[in-house]
Scaffold this active site. Structure first.
Site, PDB file in Angstrom:
ATOM      1  N   LEU A 110      -3.024  -6.324   2.943  1.00  0.00           N
ATOM      2  CA  LEU A 110      -2.182  -6.551   1.768  1.00  0.00           C
ATOM      3  C   LEU A 110      -1.417  -7.855   1.979  1.00  0.00           C
ATOM      4  O   LEU A 110      -0.628  -7.952   2.914  1.00  0.00           O
ATOM      5  CB  LEU A 110      -1.206  -5.365   1.670  1.00  0.00           C
ATOM      6  CG  LEU A 110      -0.128  -5.384   0.597  1.00  0.00           C
ATOM      7  CD1 LEU A 110      -0.753  -5.281  -0.791  1.00  0.00           C
ATOM      8  CD2 LEU A 110       0.840  -4.220   0.809  1.00  0.00           C
ATOM      9  N   HIS A 111      -1.702  -8.865   1.165  1.00  0.00           N
ATOM     10  CA  HIS A 111      -0.941 -10.106   1.353  1.00  0.00           C
ATOM     11  C   HIS A 111      -0.834 -10.951   0.093  1.00  0.00           C
ATOM     12  O   HIS A 111      -0.129 -11.955   0.068  1.00  0.00           O
ATOM     13  CB  HIS A 111      -1.580 -10.970   2.453  1.00  0.00           C
ATOM     14  CG  HIS A 111      -2.828 -11.647   1.995  1.00  0.00           C
ATOM     15  ND1 HIS A 111      -4.063 -11.069   2.129  1.00  0.00           N
ATOM     16  CD2 HIS A 111      -3.036 -12.834   1.379  1.00  0.00           C
ATOM     17  CE1 HIS A 111      -4.978 -11.880   1.623  1.00  0.00           C
ATOM     18  NE2 HIS A 111      -4.386 -12.957   1.148  1.00  0.00           N
TER      19      HIS A 111
END
Ligand code: UD1
Length: 357
Positions: free
Chosen positions: A205-206
């Site tokens: 997740l980024h």
């Protein structure tokens, strides 16, 4: 042919690992790598150069951790200096980061030909910095090296047939990297022993679109915590951006968190996972390479062929949708035999286009 390749962010190191290895086999090609410094932590940068034996960049511009405008502007200025000194025949860039657009723009203004690897991808979401970067880079590139047929069609729909750019479907260099390194990772990585889990979901997740919006990040964190507690353990190598934003919004991820991992560890984590959850572009494809279903926590994807093949679903940042899709994708039988990204020969195809057109 003298080529300057500009790289800067983690996924670009993976792509360069595949193509630079192939360039090195050609005595009539000389490649010089320029690292913008966009990613600079040892586990976001050095580990890839070491493990994947990427040639050492001749230049490291050390530009990072500033706003988009400042980052792109400083890169533009510094890359221009390198181009003036080196006078290459061609500049090559990958993907859709700030390093990509800075490299392409610096070269084009100096009338140096530009090759864009991963051309033609579109999310059709102009709020994503990546979409802006890729559209602008495509527009000024002389070689549009597309990873998929969809990418070719996107360019045709935008009128590219009326330009002088060379447009080719070369396949995806990330497939080349996966094929090549999957043989080595098993011997070199110890990550599976370390995490000591029989069954887990590999998650990353980024994406700024998720992490920089408090409501979206809250929804995703709540979904991940619930899945980890009630459905299946989650293993999540945490990107520095996400770490910062979790702290800023005072959110707590109760899953198995790891520091960012190198490519070998990532491949082993992928191979042994039950499912992938991500908002990354590259990991959606890597899930497919290693025959895993994927739940993509975005509203759109550039890799639409994965959705059409029923191996990937989009959930956005909707908590309930994420949980429901994870439950379904954990048990969905999928067909991974179709060839979506070429046969691991993209690097050879790219070189063929550059030398012969
Ligand atoms: C960038 C790309 C994105 C790509 C991603 C892969 C752009 C606009 N975005 O996003 O398309 O999917 O890389 O990871 O180019 N940071 C560190 N250490 C590092 C790297 C970053 O602490 O080694 C910090 C930065 O200081 C910054 C944050 O993480 O605060 C985000 O980094 P940045 O390079 O701005 O963008 P990414 O989110 O990594």
């Amino acid at each position: 042919m003298k080529i300057i390749t500009v790289i800067g962010a983690r996924p670009q190191f993976v792509k360069a690992a595949a193509l630079s290895r192939e360039f090195a086999k050609h005595s009539n090609i000389r490649e010089i790598l320029v690292h913008t410094g966009q990613h600079f932590d040892a586990n976001m940068s050095d580990v890839f150069f070491d493990e994947m034996q990427i040639p050492k960049p001749k230049y490291n511009l050390n530009i990072n951790s500033v706003s988009h405008g400042a980052m792109t502007g400083r890169m533009l200025e510094e890359i221009e200096k390198v181009l003036l000194a080196e006078k290459p025949d061609l500049l090559l860039v990958y993907g859709d980061t700030n390093s990509t657009i800075a490299g392409a723009l610096a070269a084009k203004k100096l009338h140096i030909k530009v090759a864009h690897v991963e051309a033609g991808l579109r999310s059709f979401n102009m709020e994503m910095p990546e979409e802006i970067n890729r559209i602008l880079t495509d527009r000024i590139s002389d070689y549009l090296l597309c990873p998929t047929q969809t990418a070719i069609e996107n360019l045709i729909n935008e009128g590219y047939k009326n330009t002088t750019a060379v447009i080719k479907n070369t396949g995806d260099v990330m497939q080349d990297a996966a094929c090549f390194y999957a043989k080595q990772s098993q011997d070199k990585s110890t990550i599976i022993k370390q995490i000591n889990l029989n069954k887990y979901i590999l998650t990353t997740l980024h994406r700024a679109d998720n992490t920089d919006n408090k409501q979206k990040l809250t929804n995703i964190v709540e979904a991940l915590n619930e899945i980890h507690q009630q459905i299946c353990p989650i293993v999540l190598p945490l990107h520095p951006r996400t770490k910062k934003k979790l702290q800023a919004f005072n959110l707590k991820l109760n899953v198995t968190l790891l520091d960012p991992v190198g490519y070998f560890d990532m491949i082993e984590l992928l191979k042994n996972s039950s499912l992938v959850m991500t908002d990354s572009g590259g990991l959606q494809k890597e899930a497919f390479f290693f025959k895993k279903n994927c739940v993509t926590m975005r509203q759109q994807t550039e890799w639409v062929e994965l959705i059409n093949a029923n191996v990937n679903v989009l959930t956005g940042a909707n908590k309930q949708k994420i949980i429901t899709e994870v439950e379904q994708m954990l048990i969905r039988p999928s067909d991974f035999t179709i060839n979506l990204y070429g046969n691991g020969k993209a690097s050879k195809n790219i070189i063929n286009v550059l030398l012969n057109t």
